[in-house]
Scaffold this motif. Structure first.
Motif, PDB file in Angstrom:
ATOM      1  N   ARG A  92      41.497  36.852  47.036  1.00 42.79           N
ATOM      2  CA  ARG A  92      41.585  37.217  45.614  1.00 42.79           C
ATOM      3  C   ARG A  92      42.902  37.922  45.317  1.00 42.79           C
ATOM      4  O   ARG A  92      43.465  37.749  44.243  1.00 42.79           O
ATOM      5  CB  ARG A  92      40.417  38.131  45.237  1.00 42.79           C
ATOM      6  N   GLY A  93      43.396  38.701  46.257  1.00 44.92           N
ATOM      7  CA  GLY A  93      44.673  39.379  46.048  1.00 44.92           C
ATOM      8  C   GLY A  93      45.843  38.699  46.713  1.00 44.92           C
ATOM      9  O   GLY A  93      46.996  38.950  46.357  1.00 44.92           O
ATOM     10  N   ASP A  94      45.559  37.838  47.676  1.00 41.44           N
ATOM     11  CA  ASP A  94      46.600  37.155  48.450  1.00 41.44           C
ATOM     12  C   ASP A  94      46.107  35.732  48.718  1.00 41.44           C
ATOM     13  O   ASP A  94      45.592  35.446  49.796  1.00 41.44           O
ATOM     14  CB  ASP A  94      46.830  37.925  49.757  1.00 41.44           C
ATOM     15  N   PRO A  95      46.242  34.820  47.741  1.00 39.07           N
ATOM     16  CA  PRO A  95      45.612  33.495  47.843  1.00 39.07           C
ATOM     17  C   PRO A  95      45.947  32.728  49.114  1.00 39.07           C
ATOM     18  O   PRO A  95      45.098  32.010  49.653  1.00 39.07           O
ATOM     19  CB  PRO A  95      46.128  32.767  46.601  1.00 39.07           C
ATOM     20  N   GLY A  96      47.160  32.863  49.621  1.00 38.14           N
ATOM     21  CA  GLY A  96      47.545  32.149  50.829  1.00 38.14           C
ATOM     22  C   GLY A  96      47.380  32.946  52.102  1.00 38.14           C
ATOM     23  O   GLY A  96      47.761  32.480  53.181  1.00 38.14           O
ATOM     24  N   LEU A  97      46.806  34.156  51.989  1.00 35.30           N
ATOM     25  CA  LEU A  97      46.687  35.079  53.129  1.00 35.30           C
ATOM     26  C   LEU A  97      48.021  35.242  53.841  1.00 35.30           C
ATOM     27  O   LEU A  97      48.096  35.306  55.079  1.00 35.30           O
ATOM     28  CB  LEU A  97      45.599  34.606  54.111  1.00 35.30           C
ATOM     29  N   GLU A  98      49.071  35.347  53.048  1.00 39.69           N
ATOM     30  CA  GLU A  98      50.407  35.457  53.610  1.00 39.69           C
ATOM     31  C   GLU A  98      50.673  36.823  54.224  1.00 39.69           C
ATOM     32  O   GLU A  98      51.609  36.981  55.012  1.00 39.69           O
ATOM     33  CB  GLU A  98      51.443  35.164  52.530  1.00 39.69           C
ATOM     34  N   ARG A  99      49.838  37.827  53.875  1.00 37.10           N
ATOM     35  CA  ARG A  99      50.027  39.156  54.444  1.00 37.10           C
ATOM     36  C   ARG A  99      49.345  39.314  55.797  1.00 37.10           C
ATOM     37  O   ARG A  99      49.414  40.388  56.395  1.00 37.10           O
ATOM     38  CB  ARG A  99      49.510  40.231  53.474  1.00 37.10           C
ATOM     39  N   LEU A 100      48.664  38.275  56.276  1.00 37.68           N
ATOM     40  CA  LEU A 100      48.081  38.290  57.611  1.00 37.68           C
ATOM     41  C   LEU A 100      48.962  37.466  58.542  1.00 37.68           C
ATOM     42  O   LEU A 100      49.352  36.347  58.204  1.00 37.68           O
ATOM     43  CB  LEU A 100      46.663  37.708  57.602  1.00 37.68           C
ATOM     44  N   VAL A 101      49.274  38.038  59.705  1.00 32.46           N
ATOM     45  CA  VAL A 101      50.109  37.336  60.683  1.00 32.46           C
ATOM     46  C   VAL A 101      49.347  37.209  61.993  1.00 32.46           C
ATOM     47  O   VAL A 101      48.574  38.093  62.372  1.00 32.46           O
ATOM     48  CB  VAL A 101      51.448  38.070  60.904  1.00 32.46           C
ATOM     49  N   ALA A 102      49.539  36.101  62.684  1.00 28.20           N
ATOM     50  CA  ALA A 102      48.809  35.839  63.916  1.00 28.20           C
ATOM     51  C   ALA A 102      49.460  36.566  65.097  1.00 28.20           C
ATOM     52  O   ALA A 102      50.686  36.621  65.201  1.00 28.20           O
ATOM     53  CB  ALA A 102      48.768  34.342  64.200  1.00 28.20           C
ATOM     54  N   LEU A 103      48.621  37.119  65.974  1.00 23.95           N
ATOM     55  CA  LEU A 103      49.109  37.615  67.251  1.00 23.95           C
ATOM     56  C   LEU A 103      48.992  36.487  68.267  1.00 23.95           C
ATOM     57  O   LEU A 103      47.941  35.852  68.380  1.00 23.95           O
ATOM     58  CB  LEU A 103      48.298  38.824  67.711  1.00 23.95           C
ATOM     59  N   ASP A 231      51.675  44.888  57.225  1.00 29.12           N
ATOM     60  CA  ASP A 231      52.131  46.206  56.792  1.00 29.12           C
ATOM     61  C   ASP A 231      50.924  47.125  56.745  1.00 29.12           C
ATOM     62  O   ASP A 231      49.818  46.740  57.160  1.00 29.12           O
ATOM     63  CB  ASP A 231      52.820  46.116  55.430  1.00 29.12           C
ATOM     64  N   GLY A 232      51.097  48.331  56.225  1.00 29.15           N
ATOM     65  CA  GLY A 232      49.969  49.232  56.088  1.00 29.15           C
ATOM     66  C   GLY A 232      48.848  48.581  55.302  1.00 29.15           C
ATOM     67  O   GLY A 232      49.081  47.751  54.417  1.00 29.15           O
ATOM     68  N   PHE A 233      47.606  48.959  55.618  1.00 30.33           N
ATOM     69  CA  PHE A 233      46.460  48.315  54.985  1.00 30.33           C
ATOM     70  C   PHE A 233      46.501  48.456  53.463  1.00 30.33           C
ATOM     71  O   PHE A 233      46.103  47.541  52.738  1.00 30.33           O
ATOM     72  CB  PHE A 233      45.157  48.929  55.512  1.00 30.33           C
ATOM     73  N   ASP A 234      46.954  49.608  52.970  1.00 29.76           N
ATOM     74  CA  ASP A 234      46.996  49.796  51.516  1.00 29.76           C
ATOM     75  C   ASP A 234      47.947  48.799  50.864  1.00 29.76           C
ATOM     76  O   ASP A 234      47.594  48.139  49.880  1.00 29.76           O
ATOM     77  CB  ASP A 234      47.389  51.233  51.169  1.00 29.76           C
ATOM     78  N   THR A 235      49.132  48.659  51.443  1.00 33.50           N
ATOM     79  CA  THR A 235      50.147  47.767  50.868  1.00 33.50           C
ATOM     80  C   THR A 235      49.781  46.297  51.027  1.00 33.50           C
ATOM     81  O   THR A 235      49.898  45.507  50.090  1.00 33.50           O
ATOM     82  CB  THR A 235      51.502  48.035  51.542  1.00 33.50           C
ATOM     83  N   ALA A 236      49.338  45.933  52.221  1.00 34.84           N
ATOM     84  CA  ALA A 236      49.110  44.515  52.523  1.00 34.84           C
ATOM     85  C   ALA A 236      47.796  43.991  51.963  1.00 34.84           C
ATOM     86  O   ALA A 236      47.714  42.813  51.586  1.00 34.84           O
ATOM     87  CB  ALA A 236      49.146  44.291  54.028  1.00 34.84           C
ATOM     88  N   LEU A 237      46.761  44.835  51.898  1.00 31.03           N
ATOM     89  CA  LEU A 237      45.428  44.343  51.571  1.00 31.03           C
ATOM     90  C   LEU A 237      44.889  44.840  50.242  1.00 31.03           C
ATOM     91  O   LEU A 237      44.473  44.045  49.384  1.00 31.03           O
ATOM     92  CB  LEU A 237      44.445  44.745  52.683  1.00 31.03           C
ATOM     93  N   TRP A 238      44.870  46.153  50.065  1.00 31.67           N
ATOM     94  CA  TRP A 238      44.043  46.703  48.989  1.00 31.67           C
ATOM     95  C   TRP A 238      44.770  46.863  47.662  1.00 31.67           C
ATOM     96  O   TRP A 238      44.131  46.771  46.603  1.00 31.67           O
ATOM     97  CB  TRP A 238      43.437  48.034  49.437  1.00 31.67           C
ATOM     98  N   GLU A 239      46.062  47.101  47.672  1.00 31.76           N
ATOM     99  CA  GLU A 239      46.778  47.158  46.390  1.00 31.76           C
ATOM    100  C   GLU A 239      46.745  45.806  45.670  1.00 31.76           C
ATOM    101  O   GLU A 239      46.496  45.752  44.457  1.00 31.76           O
ATOM    102  CB  GLU A 239      48.209  47.641  46.604  1.00 31.76           C
ATOM    103  N   PRO A 240      46.972  44.680  46.362  1.00 34.56           N
ATOM    104  CA  PRO A 240      46.842  43.387  45.678  1.00 34.56           C
ATOM    105  C   PRO A 240      45.424  43.129  45.172  1.00 34.56           C
ATOM    106  O   PRO A 240      45.245  42.598  44.061  1.00 34.56           O
ATOM    107  CB  PRO A 240      47.244  42.367  46.758  1.00 34.56           C
ATOM    108  N   LEU A 241      44.408  43.497  45.944  1.00 37.75           N
ATOM    109  CA  LEU A 241      43.037  43.274  45.495  1.00 37.75           C
ATOM    110  C   LEU A 241      42.688  44.198  44.334  1.00 37.75           C
ATOM    111  O   LEU A 241      42.002  43.790  43.389  1.00 37.75           O
ATOM    112  CB  LEU A 241      42.067  43.499  46.654  1.00 37.75           C
TER     113      LEU A 241
END
Length: 524
Positions: A92-103, A231-241
């Protein structure tokens, strides 16, 4: 598997008056519930005790001794590919899940230097599990012959809630020992994952462990590779949502503590009054999406919830429900220790390393390998940012918490120096510590009385990773799934359409293996 919701109207505007819902808790469960309700036009207010969103996956900024502002959180989280409902929320906040990176890898190491890896495993069950076992230095082909097939049968025949009815009364340690796994393999293949529930295997339900094995191995083709926020959870996940939800009319009040609920309200049709530190709020419905301790506190203080509307639950249902909530337990405390070092970690080190038999250390993360804020700090200082975790780290009786955590921190750093000798030369520029005790306990025999999303009180629902849901989900995915389900239950009551859920298959995927397991379980 796709689990379809009840049908209904697409928007609450068609009802004549839009219902109002209060979501108590702005973690994953609460944000999923708020999203599900808001997308159907329900008026939603989120009340969160902390000054940030995300709950136990929240992020914020702190200041190091030299005055530098840095990103901080409650510790590393792995976003597995099987977390379909959590990923649906994040989209919903990151349609392409671009803020998640694979290990690229997720190695495990034990005190004897044995090392397991998930890189390059086949993705098709059961060959993924077989290849992992046979490739492990702790598991020889002869060990496969010695396994007790009858004892191991539940692993190949997981269904929910059936697996809990079968082995919830057994602890995870005894269960794995009964299978006759080699001790070293138990450390690496099972104990590492059982401790992700923040509890020692001797106190954790074997059914939870079996369900995890189903989710990550025999029930899915995604395996144990995962993503992490960049990035930090706030920046990468929750601010966009948060932005996404705000545009849909959701209001957020952070730094607000809810104390109790009571029946009735001053607004038309209001069923509840929510008492909190900023006063109070009226609502047609309430989602309690707090941690276990918060849920126990709110329910205990809410003496005026009226009588259950439904007679299906029978007499005394409300009292039994209160008792079940009060019985919810919290896992032992855990330590998160983040270090800003003036020396880089060797480039060969993985971004994340799980450990077994290296008490008290459970894992090591090198944050500057994937998190922008940490990488920027490391580049400026020629150093690195390292995080250490110690789970199930309760002090012995009579030992002061402060003295215990100080010693625990020293022991964790000593383990880091053993594993990554180059860090022994480093100077610690900054250190931030989290000492928490607020994760749910999945103890032996707990499942039968664990509260579900539904409650005996009409318009009141629960959500969170400690709440029962009869689907194969765990950890963050359980939080998201119960949040969506809580929204769906309220929406159905208003005649509004719900949201589908997706899970790995609810039974073993392989018919022959499942039938063999059923036969073995009957023969036990």
């Amino acid at each position: 598997m796709r689990h379809e919701p009840a049908g209904g109207l697409g928007d609450a505007g068609q009802l004549g008056r839009r219902p109002r819902a209060v979501v108590v808790g702005g973690g994953i469960a609460g944000l999923a519930a708020a999203t599900g309700l808001a997308e159907r036009g329900v008026v939603v207010e989120v009340l969160e005790r902390e000054p940030y969103l995300g709950g136990r996956v929240g992020g914020w900024s702190e200041t190091l001794p030299d005055g530098t502002r840095v990103s901080m959180s409650r510790g590393f989280h792995a976003f597995f590919r099987q977390y379909y409902n959590l990923r649906a929320l994040l989209r919903r906040g990151d349609p392409g899940l671009e803020r998640l990176v694979a290990l690229e890898d997720y190695p495990l190491v034990d005190a004897d230097g044995h090392r397991d890896t998930f890189r390059g495993l086949p993705r098709t069950p059961p060959w993924n599990a077989v290849a992992f076992a046979l490739r492990s230095p702790t598991f020889r082909p002869a060990d496969l012959v010695r396994l007790d097939a009858r004892a191991a049968a539940p692993l190949a025949n997981v269904s929910v809630p059936g697996i809990y009815e079968a082995i919830d009364g057994v602890d995870a340690q005894s269960f794995v020992e009964s299978i006759n796994f080699p001790p070293a393999a138990r450390h690496l293949a099972f104990e590492v994952f059982s401790r992700s529930f923040f509890a020692p295997p001797s106190r954790m339900s074997a059914a939870e462990l079996a369900t995890m094995f189903h989710i990550y191995f025999l029930g899915s083709s995604e395996g144990l590779m995962f993503d992490v926020p960049d990035d930090g959870f706030d920046t990468a996940l929750w601010e966009p949502l948060r932005h996404y939800l705000t545009t849909r009319g959701v209001t957020f009040s952070t730094g607000v503590t809810v104390s109790s609920l009571e029946r009735g309200g001053t607004v038309e049709g209001g069923r509840f009054h929510v008492n909190h530190s900023d006063g109070g709020t009226d609502a047609d419905a309430v989602v309690l999406a707090t941690d276990v301790r918060g849920l126990r506190s709110v329910v205990a203080a809410s003496s005026d919830l009226g009588e259950p509307v439904s007679t299906v639950d029978g007499p005394g249902a409300l009292e039994r429900w209160r008792a079940d909530v009060a019985a919810l337990g919290s896992a032992p405390p855990f330590l998160v220790q983040r270090l800003w070092l003036d020396t880089p970690v060797d480039a060969s080190r993985p971004p994340f390393l799980g450990t077994g038999g290296l008490d008290p250390l459970d894992n090591v993360s090198v944050l500057d390998r994937y998190e922008h804020d940490a990488a920027a700090w490391a580049a400026r200082h020629g150093g690195s940012v390292v995080e250490l975790h110690a789970y199930s780290a309760a002090p012995p009786p009579g030992v002061d918490d402060d003295a215990w955590t100080a010693g625990l921190r020293e022991r964790c750093v000593a383990r880091l120096h053993e594993l990554y000798p180059e860090t022994a030369r480093a100077r610690v520029v900054g250190e931030l510590v989290q000492w928490r005790e607020d994760c749910p306990m999945f103890g032996v025999g707990d499942f039968a009385r664990r509260p579900t999303v539904a409650t005996p009180v009409d318009g009141l629902v629960l959500a969170g990773d400690g709440i029962r849901i009869d689907l194969p989900v765990a950890l963050m995915e359980r939080a998201a799934s119960t949040g969506w389900q809580a929204a769906n239950r309220l929406l159905a009551g208003w005649g509004l359409a719900g949201h589908p859920l997706e899970t790995v298959p609810t039974t073993g995927r392989l018919g022959p293996l499942r039938r063999a397991a059923q036969y073995a379980m009957r023969a036990r």
